[in-house]
Design an enzyme around this catalytic site. Structure first.
Site, PDB file in Angstrom:
ATOM      1  N   CYS A 107      12.471 109.089  29.535  1.00 44.81           N
ATOM      2  CA  CYS A 107      12.693 107.795  28.898  1.00 44.81           C
ATOM      3  C   CYS A 107      14.095 107.281  29.216  1.00 44.81           C
ATOM      4  CB  CYS A 107      12.488 107.919  27.388  1.00 44.81           C
ATOM      5  SG  CYS A 107      12.623 106.354  26.491  1.00 44.81           S
ATOM      6  N   CYS A 130       8.653 110.661  19.838  1.00 38.84           N
ATOM      7  CA  CYS A 130       8.486 109.392  19.132  1.00 38.84           C
ATOM      8  C   CYS A 130       7.094 108.796  19.305  1.00 38.84           C
ATOM      9  CB  CYS A 130       9.545 108.401  19.594  1.00 38.84           C
ATOM     10  SG  CYS A 130       9.425 107.889  21.325  1.00 38.84           S
TER      11      CYS A 130
END
EC number: 2.8.1.13
Length: 367
Positions: free
Chosen positions: A100, A197
């Site tokens: 990410c 997440c």
């Protein structure tokens, strides 16, 4: 300066925006919308979806700064979530936070910052950017318990020159929350992000099943000596070093067994006593150097997992194979797919992704 702040909706990035605005910088807030699979809206400790975007906007309003929301769901799905599932399907263990940072966060946000005429990108990461004689250096945070330098090891030198980490010198999270309270930020007591997440309730195997059903197909649990000890319901549920979830295959006479390897081609999980898992040799590909690539073997410390203490090692860079060959002073468990990050004291020298011994590096398009 005009600075773009990556605002996730959490207390850390919100404090960064507040501190920079207080210092007199022209602050612009930006939030990436990365996913929103329903449960994310109400899930405590998530980021970059649902309520978090509203929280970031409310903080920006409180601070009186402009705020933008960028839709990066498709890119995130392809380069982070897709890579996450593909890595498990290869029998490896992914590190999605690095992917990410490597893609949608630093690559895309640095590009946005430059488009907006910003001179820097600031994030809420716990790490330190130190001005060195050869340019910006990445160092561990003052709060070693929260240090995130491991997850930033794929940040390129160009990105690091542009980046700022205002929280790197804070002693602990309590000090950060105290600043949030001083600014009157509505997220001052918001819980920290937890787990992965984009995985609701921590059930990553159900996500992998949707994207790579082959990774959750049944197979055998086999002892390293060749004996079939039982069955499993998908290689995606196992990682090297794991001791739970093996059922009857977790014990062999007087010895507890652990996952020693995953063979995706035969859908096999290989187990062995813990001592058999440890090795002094490791290889890392997709190496991102934050120093000049060394021409001779050198001494350093390496982290093979995010939560472990750096361990002494000798690293040799094989430029032809594009592999960092690591020799540990003391044996450890090497889990393919995890990151190998190299340190000189607190400074990050570079990092790559662990490979099974003897593999050839193939750099992903996302790198």
């Amino acid at each position: 300066m005009r600075i773009l702040v990556a605002m996730s909706g959490g207390v850390d990035s919100s404090v960064v925006a507040g501190l920079l605005a207080e210092e007199g910088h022209e602050v612009v807030g930006a939030t990436l919308q990365l996913y929103d699979h329903g449960a994310a809206v109400q899930k405590k400790g998530a980021c970059c979806a649902g309520q978090d975007i509203h929280d970031a906007r409310n903080v920006a309003d409180r601070l009186g700064i402009p705020h933008y929301v960028l839709d990066r769901e498709q890119v995130f799905r392809r380069e982070v979530i897709g890579d996450f599932a593909d890595t498990y399907a290869r029998g490896e263990t992914p590190v999605p936070c690095i992917r990410c940072n490597q893609t949608v966060k630093f690559r895309d946000l640095v590009a946005l910052a430059r488009d907006l005429g910003c001179e820097a990108l600031a994030t809420g990461h716990y790490a330190r950017r130190v001005a060195g004689p050869q340019g910006a250096e990445l160092h561990r945070a003052a709060d070693t318990a929260r240090d995130q330098s491991y997850f930033l090891a794929a940040t390129t030198q160009d990105q690091l020159e542009f980046a700022r980490f205002p929280l790197g010198g804070f002693p602990d999270k309590a000090a950060v929350r105290a600043v949030a309270a001083r600014f009157g930020l509505p997220v001052a007591e918001k819980p920290d992000s937890q787990d992965i997440c984009f995985v609701p309730e921590g059930r990553y195997d159900s996500l992998v099943a949707k994207l790579r059903p082959d990774a959750v197909a049944a197979g055998e649990v086999v002892h390293a000596d060749g004996r079939v000890l039982g069955g499993h319901e998908g290689i995606a549920r196992f990682t090297v070093g794991q001791g739970r979830g093996l059922g009857t295959a977790s014990w062999d006479g007087q010895e507890k067994l652990y996952v020693a390897g995953v063979d995706p081609s035969r859908r096999r999980v290989v187990v062995a006593p813990r001592g058999a898992l440890e090795s002094t040799e490791a290889e890392a590909g997709e190496v991102n150097w934050l120093i000049e690539p060394p021409v001779a073997p050198f001494r350093c410390a390496v982290k093979l997992r995010a939560r472990e203490v750096p361990r002494a090692a000798t690293v040799a860079w094989d430029a032809a194979a594009r592999l960092a060959r690591v020799t540990l002073d003391e044996p450890g468990i090497v889990a393919p797919g995890q990151a190998c990050v190299m340190y000189d004291g607190d400074r990050v020298l570079g990092g790559g992704f662990l490979r099974a011994a003897g593999s050839v590096d193939s750099t992903r398009a996302a790198a």
